[in-house]
Design a protein around this motif. Structure first.
Motif, PDB file in Angstrom:
ATOM      1  N   GLY A 118       0.691  -0.767  -0.094  1.00 36.34           N
ATOM      2  CA  GLY A 118      -0.017  -0.111  -0.273  1.00 36.34           C
ATOM      3  C   GLY A 118       0.640   1.254  -0.071  1.00 36.34           C
ATOM      4  N   VAL A 119       2.271   0.850  -0.049  1.00 36.45           N
ATOM      5  CA  VAL A 119       2.917   2.057  -0.135  1.00 36.45           C
ATOM      6  C   VAL A 119       4.095   2.475  -1.479  1.00 36.45           C
ATOM      7  N   VAL A 120       3.721   3.697  -2.112  1.00 31.63           N
ATOM      8  CA  VAL A 120       3.856   3.988  -3.136  1.00 31.63           C
ATOM      9  C   VAL A 120       5.016   4.770  -3.121  1.00 31.63           C
ATOM     10  N   GLN A 121       6.487   4.527  -3.625  1.00 30.78           N
ATOM     11  CA  GLN A 121       7.578   5.162  -3.943  1.00 30.78           C
ATOM     12  C   GLN A 121       7.531   5.206  -4.960  1.00 30.78           C
ATOM     13  N   TYR A 122       8.287   7.257  -5.194  1.00 30.42           N
ATOM     14  CA  TYR A 122       9.466   6.974  -6.913  1.00 30.42           C
ATOM     15  C   TYR A 122      10.577   7.229  -6.585  1.00 30.42           C
ATOM     16  N   LEU A 123      11.235   6.424  -7.536  1.00 29.31           N
ATOM     17  CA  LEU A 123      12.649   6.112  -8.031  1.00 29.31           C
ATOM     18  C   LEU A 123      12.930   7.558  -8.967  1.00 29.31           C
ATOM     19  N   SER A 124      14.082   7.940  -8.795  1.00 27.64           N
ATOM     20  CA  SER A 124      14.968   8.721  -9.648  1.00 27.64           C
ATOM     21  C   SER A 124      15.639   8.237 -11.255  1.00 27.64           C
ATOM     22  N   SER A 125      15.980   6.937 -10.990  1.00 26.27           N
ATOM     23  CA  SER A 125      17.211   6.385 -11.556  1.00 26.27           C
ATOM     24  C   SER A 125      16.749   5.048 -12.530  1.00 26.27           C
ATOM     25  N   THR A 126      16.822   4.707 -14.165  1.00 25.83           N
ATOM     26  CA  THR A 126      16.295   4.305 -14.502  1.00 25.83           C
ATOM     27  C   THR A 126      17.389   2.023 -14.160  1.00 25.83           C
ATOM     28  N   GLN A 127      18.357   2.357 -13.562  1.00 27.04           N
ATOM     29  CA  GLN A 127      19.005   1.310 -12.933  1.00 27.04           C
ATOM     30  C   GLN A 127      17.712   0.915 -11.773  1.00 27.04           C
ATOM     31  N   ALA A 128      17.425   1.842 -10.705  1.00 32.44           N
ATOM     32  CA  ALA A 128      16.506   0.897  -9.429  1.00 32.44           C
ATOM     33  C   ALA A 128      15.567   1.367 -10.166  1.00 32.44           C
ATOM     34  N   CYS A 129      14.947   1.642 -11.394  1.00 29.33           N
ATOM     35  CA  CYS A 129      13.536   0.804 -11.534  1.00 29.33           C
ATOM     36  C   CYS A 129      13.596  -0.166 -12.424  1.00 29.33           C
ATOM     37  N   ALA A 130      14.496  -0.751 -12.929  1.00 35.42           N
ATOM     38  CA  ALA A 130      14.957  -1.735 -13.516  1.00 35.42           C
ATOM     39  C   ALA A 130      14.598  -3.174 -12.807  1.00 35.42           C
ATOM     40  N   THR A 131      15.598  -3.171 -12.050  1.00 34.46           N
ATOM     41  CA  THR A 131      15.354  -3.557 -10.389  1.00 34.46           C
ATOM     42  C   THR A 131      14.453  -3.750  -9.368  1.00 34.46           C
ATOM     43  N   ALA A 132      13.084  -3.498  -9.295  1.00 32.01           N
ATOM     44  CA  ALA A 132      12.415  -2.890  -8.808  1.00 32.01           C
ATOM     45  C   ALA A 132      11.607  -3.964  -8.276  1.00 32.01           C
ATOM     46  N   PRO A 133      10.947  -4.458  -7.587  1.00 33.13           N
ATOM     47  CA  PRO A 133       9.907  -5.460  -7.790  1.00 33.13           C
ATOM     48  C   PRO A 133       8.447  -5.131  -7.757  1.00 33.13           C
ATOM     49  N   GLU A 134       8.286  -5.602  -8.817  1.00 30.48           N
ATOM     50  CA  GLU A 134       7.011  -5.844  -9.558  1.00 30.48           C
ATOM     51  C   GLU A 134       5.859  -5.243  -7.742  1.00 30.48           C
ATOM     52  N   PRO A 135       5.058  -4.440  -8.694  1.00 29.25           N
ATOM     53  CA  PRO A 135       4.572  -3.757  -9.655  1.00 29.25           C
ATOM     54  C   PRO A 135       5.352  -2.311 -10.172  1.00 29.25           C
ATOM     55  N   VAL A 136       5.789  -2.310 -11.309  1.00 29.55           N
ATOM     56  CA  VAL A 136       6.605  -1.387 -11.517  1.00 29.55           C
ATOM     57  C   VAL A 136       4.635  -0.193 -12.660  1.00 29.55           C
ATOM     58  N   ALA A 137       5.122   0.983 -12.191  1.00 32.07           N
ATOM     59  CA  ALA A 137       5.048   1.866 -13.258  1.00 32.07           C
ATOM     60  C   ALA A 137       5.776   3.274 -13.970  1.00 32.07           C
ATOM     61  N   TYR A 138       5.735   3.645 -14.630  1.00 33.20           N
ATOM     62  CA  TYR A 138       6.260   4.198 -15.255  1.00 33.20           C
ATOM     63  C   TYR A 138       5.999   4.996 -16.542  1.00 33.20           C
ATOM     64  N   PRO A 139       5.664   6.871 -16.582  1.00 38.37           N
ATOM     65  CA  PRO A 139       4.643   7.420 -16.926  1.00 38.37           C
ATOM     66  C   PRO A 139       5.014   7.236 -18.553  1.00 38.37           C
ATOM     67  N   GLY A 140       3.797   7.750 -19.080  1.00 40.98           N
ATOM     68  CA  GLY A 140       3.694   7.104 -20.136  1.00 40.98           C
ATOM     69  C   GLY A 140       2.198   6.075 -20.490  1.00 40.98           C
ATOM     70  N   TYR A 141       2.377   5.693 -22.013  1.00 41.27           N
ATOM     71  CA  TYR A 141       0.952   4.868 -21.609  1.00 41.27           C
ATOM     72  C   TYR A 141       1.868   2.932 -21.460  1.00 41.27           C
ATOM     73  N   THR A 142       1.430   2.209 -22.036  1.00 40.94           N
ATOM     74  CA  THR A 142       0.970   1.184 -22.208  1.00 40.94           C
ATOM     75  C   THR A 142       0.565   0.080 -22.951  1.00 40.94           C
ATOM     76  N   LEU A 143       0.539  -0.612 -23.915  1.00 38.66           N
ATOM     77  CA  LEU A 143      -0.427  -1.574 -24.987  1.00 38.66           C
ATOM     78  C   LEU A 143      -1.718  -1.700 -23.836  1.00 38.66           C
TER      79      LEU A 143
END
Length: 379
Positions: free
Chosen positions: A66-91
């Motif tokens: 239930g806690v949302v964390q905001y990451l500021s690097s691509t590397q941290a996002c790549a290794t973060a546990p799911e679910p991960v949400a990126y700005p923008g759209y997906t299919l």
């Protein structure tokens, strides 16, 4: 052919309302029973999470317990546990928004039927400024991320109202209010027709958004620049592309535009703006001395870039860029849509046809205006 409502013997408005309520009930029930699966890994990851990440200028956002964390690097996002949400759209999100749009348009048809408007082409043109306004308002939020504008405008969570795709609902609400006010003024006898004040309200909203952006340039706000050459090249390029497409249609296949008339050109032009804005923003910014290139946020844009770069030789891409096929796709798709709207469709369902045309133009001109102005003001 009988409609679904006629076959089941139900009132169309009640059938629509009941169906929407049923879908919402299923989602809510799933959220309560399976919160991690339904909310965290579906609603949040594909719909709300990207908005949160964008609103907080993060590379991505993660959610755990239930806690949302905001990451500021691509590397941290790549290794973060799911679910991960990126700005923008997906299919997944684009399909979801497409379905939501179609359902909303159906409900809007019922509203316009009750107001007894929306059957003539003046309704389409009266809504034209609101599509430009939506794109301009999105750039206002982009400018809100600059140091000087953060305190001047709204911050999180209110800025989510002007971030895609929530901004579509915001602009829809503003447009709907403008329609109701304009129709009420006409019915009271204060004006002769609702179209002129409706067009005026949209133009006023657009002027306010552009005025704010210009004020940032005049006051030398940090992070905001002004590149008029981008605006000029985009508008001229889009007009030439749309004009050439229109000439080919009128010269060799006039039946394509037999149903829509001038509206067909407006739709092609709106999508040409989106296509040219992408080409300029993703490929031509350094050549225009307007800063670095933008980054594609839509999966379709990224797909076109990837395919073009993989198919064409590097030497050719270095000269032509890798986004120009997107402009071709936009022109072909817009032409196809114009061809679909034959005269018989307007006779059978005039309101739904007009709303669909408005929606078709909005999904091209809105993002195109945003990309064009974002590059123009360097935000």
């Amino acid at each position: 052919m009988a409609t679904v409502a006629e076959r089941v013997g139900a009132d169309p408005e009640r059938l629509w309302g009941g169906s929407v309520a049923a879908v919402i009930a299923v989602l809510v029930a799933g959220w309560v029973v399976f919160p991690e699966l339904v909310y965290d890994r579906f609603i949040w990851q594909y719909f709300w999470g990207p908005v949160q990440a964008d609103a907080n200028s993060a590379v991505c956002a993660t959610r755990a317990d239930g806690v949302v964390q905001y990451l500021s690097s691509t590397q941290a996002c790549a290794t973060a546990p799911e679910p991960v949400a990126y700005p923008g759209y997906t299919l997944v999100s684009e399909v979801g928004y497409m379905v939501t749009l179609l359902v909303a348009l159906s409900g809007l048809v019922f509203l316009l039927r009750r107001l007894d408007i929306g059957t003539d082409r003046r309704f389409f043109y009266a809504l034209f400024p609101f599509m430009l306004f939506g794109g301009a308002l999105r750039v206002v939020e982009d400018a809100n991320d600059t140091p000087s504008a953060t305190d001047a405008l709204v911050s999180y969570p209110w800025n989510t109202l002007v971030i895609s795709p929530i901004i579509y609902f915001t602009v829809f609400a503003i447009t709907l209010a403008a329609v109701v006010v304009s129709v009420a003024a006409e019915r009271s006898g204060a004006i002769d027709g609702y179209e002129v004040p409706l067009f005026g309200i949209g133009t006023g909203a657009l002027a306010l958004s552009l005025g704010y952006l210009v004020s940032l340039v005049v006051t030398d706000a940090p992070g905001v620049e002004f590149h008029p050459q981008v605006l000029l090249v985009t508008l001229v390029g889009a007009t030439l592309a749309a004009g050439a497409t229109w000439w080919v249609i009128e010269r060799f296949a006039p039946e394509i535009n037999a149903g829509t008339g001038l509206i067909g050109f407006v739709i092609i032009w709106g999508h040409a703006v989106d296509g040219v804005a992408n080409v300029v923003g993703l490929d031509w910014m350094p050549a225009l001395n307007a800063g670095r290139n933008l980054v594609p946020k839509h999966p379709v844009n990224q797909f076109v870039v990837d395919v073009t770069a993989s198919v064409l030789p590097a030497s050719v891409v270095a000269v032509t860029g890798d986004t120009w096929p997107f402009l071709v796709i936009k022109l072909v798709a817009a032409t196809f849509v114009v061809w679909v709207f034959e005269e018989g469709i307007f006779e059978e369902s005039p309101r739904y046809s007009m709303l669909l045309l408005v929606a078709v133009l909005a999904v091209g001109l809105g993002p195109g205006t945003r990309d064009m102005l974002r590059a123009t003001f360097g935000v």
